[in-house]
Design a protein around this motif. Structure first.
Motif, PDB file in Angstrom:
ATOM      1  N   ASP A  82      53.005  77.100 -59.986  1.00 27.34           N
ATOM      2  CA  ASP A  82      53.477  76.281 -59.525  1.00 27.34           C
ATOM      3  C   ASP A  82      52.490  74.930 -59.671  1.00 27.34           C
ATOM      4  O   ASP A  82      51.285  75.231 -59.658  1.00 27.34           O
ATOM      5  N   SER A 103      52.313  70.326 -60.435  1.00 24.62           N
ATOM      6  CA  SER A 103      52.804  68.856 -60.318  1.00 24.62           C
ATOM      7  C   SER A 103      52.187  67.911 -61.362  1.00 24.62           C
ATOM      8  O   SER A 103      51.169  68.296 -61.979  1.00 24.62           O
ATOM      9  N   TYR A 104      53.154  66.801 -61.501  1.00 22.91           N
ATOM     10  CA  TYR A 104      52.197  65.622 -62.262  1.00 22.91           C
ATOM     11  C   TYR A 104      52.711  64.439 -61.738  1.00 22.91           C
ATOM     12  O   TYR A 104      53.840  64.126 -61.048  1.00 22.91           O
ATOM     13  N   THR A 105      51.985  63.375 -61.928  1.00 19.90           N
ATOM     14  CA  THR A 105      52.276  62.086 -61.270  1.00 19.90           C
ATOM     15  C   THR A 105      52.474  61.127 -62.364  1.00 19.90           C
ATOM     16  O   THR A 105      51.894  61.049 -63.295  1.00 19.90           O
ATOM     17  N   VAL A 120      55.528  61.446 -57.916  1.00 18.97           N
ATOM     18  CA  VAL A 120      55.272  62.875 -58.286  1.00 18.97           C
ATOM     19  C   VAL A 120      56.398  63.759 -58.404  1.00 18.97           C
ATOM     20  O   VAL A 120      57.494  63.828 -57.747  1.00 18.97           O
ATOM     21  N   VAL A 121      56.333  64.631 -59.404  1.00 21.03           N
ATOM     22  CA  VAL A 121      57.339  65.434 -59.840  1.00 21.03           C
ATOM     23  C   VAL A 121      56.742  66.968 -59.731  1.00 21.03           C
ATOM     24  O   VAL A 121      55.772  67.347 -60.177  1.00 21.03           O
ATOM     25  N   GLU A 122      57.282  67.803 -59.011  1.00 22.92           N
ATOM     26  CA  GLU A 122      56.941  69.121 -58.427  1.00 22.92           C
ATOM     27  C   GLU A 122      57.651  69.959 -59.616  1.00 22.92           C
ATOM     28  O   GLU A 122      58.959  70.077 -59.818  1.00 22.92           O
ATOM     29  N   ILE A 123      56.775  71.045 -60.115  1.00 20.43           N
ATOM     30  CA  ILE A 123      57.378  72.108 -61.078  1.00 20.43           C
ATOM     31  C   ILE A 123      57.017  73.264 -60.728  1.00 20.43           C
ATOM     32  O   ILE A 123      55.972  73.651 -60.300  1.00 20.43           O
ATOM     33  N   GLU A 124      58.059  74.386 -60.634  1.00 20.72           N
ATOM     34  CA  GLU A 124      57.548  75.790 -60.179  1.00 20.72           C
ATOM     35  C   GLU A 124      57.219  76.561 -61.272  1.00 20.72           C
ATOM     36  O   GLU A 124      57.630  76.410 -62.627  1.00 20.72           O
ATOM     37  N   THR A 157      62.730  66.676 -63.705  1.00 18.84           N
ATOM     38  CA  THR A 157      62.349  65.388 -63.697  1.00 18.84           C
ATOM     39  C   THR A 157      63.236  64.277 -63.564  1.00 18.84           C
ATOM     40  O   THR A 157      63.312  63.266 -62.770  1.00 18.84           O
ATOM     41  N   GLN A 174      64.596  64.480 -59.839  1.00 22.72           N
ATOM     42  CA  GLN A 174      63.758  63.982 -58.815  1.00 22.72           C
ATOM     43  C   GLN A 174      63.684  62.526 -58.881  1.00 22.72           C
ATOM     44  O   GLN A 174      63.527  61.969 -57.843  1.00 22.72           O
ATOM     45  N   SER A 227      48.125  65.548 -63.627  1.00 26.82           N
ATOM     46  CA  SER A 227      48.798  66.759 -63.761  1.00 26.82           C
ATOM     47  C   SER A 227      47.939  67.936 -63.487  1.00 26.82           C
ATOM     48  O   SER A 227      46.824  68.138 -64.056  1.00 26.82           O
TER      49      SER A 227
END
Length: 131
Positions: A43, A45-47, A62-66, A78, A81, A117
């Motif tokens: 898990d 994220s990147y901004t 901020v994009v959250e990635i699992e 992306t 969100q 990131s």
């Protein structure tokens, strides 16, 4: 010989300053693309930071990635969100693993950067597009 070395050093300095000026002047565009490659190993994220030309105001998202997210899924996440969250910009999914950001008609060019990131295994790359 010393005069020739000095002239060469001056030429190098001029060329370097031209490149650095162009890099600064060329930081803005009206269309950017984010490319994803790989698969997230955990898990993360990147901004994204948006800044319009001529403005000090910045917009961050901020994009959250699992864990296990692949490039095409990362592009969909992306877009989902950020669509509507980044006001003044259109967000479109392109070619599976890409997301495109554009200014709305009449808006200023903008600079887009990827910050903070902590993704491992999933590369996030940014490319400025020209019309």
């Amino acid at each position: 010989m010393k005069l020739q070395q000095r002239n060469f050093a001056t030429l190098i300095l001029i060329v370097c300053s031209m490149f650095s000026f162009n890099a600064i002047a060329d930081d803005y565009s009206d269309k950017w693309r984010i490319y994803f490659d790989g698969k997230a190993k955990e898990d993360g994220s990147y901004t994204l930071t948006f800044q319009q030309e001529g403005s000090d105001e910045v917009l961050t998202a901020v994009v959250e990635i699992e864990k296990g997210t692949r490039e095409n899924q990362a592009a969909r996440i992306t877009r989902r969100q950020l669509d509507g969250e980044v006001k003044g910009y259109d967000v479109d999914k392109e070619d599976g693993e890409e997301v495109q950001f554009r200014t709305r008609i009449g808006a200023e060019k903008f600079k887009l950067t990827i910050d903070d990131s902590n993704l491992h295994g999933l590369d996030v790359k940014l490319k400025k597009k020209r019309f």
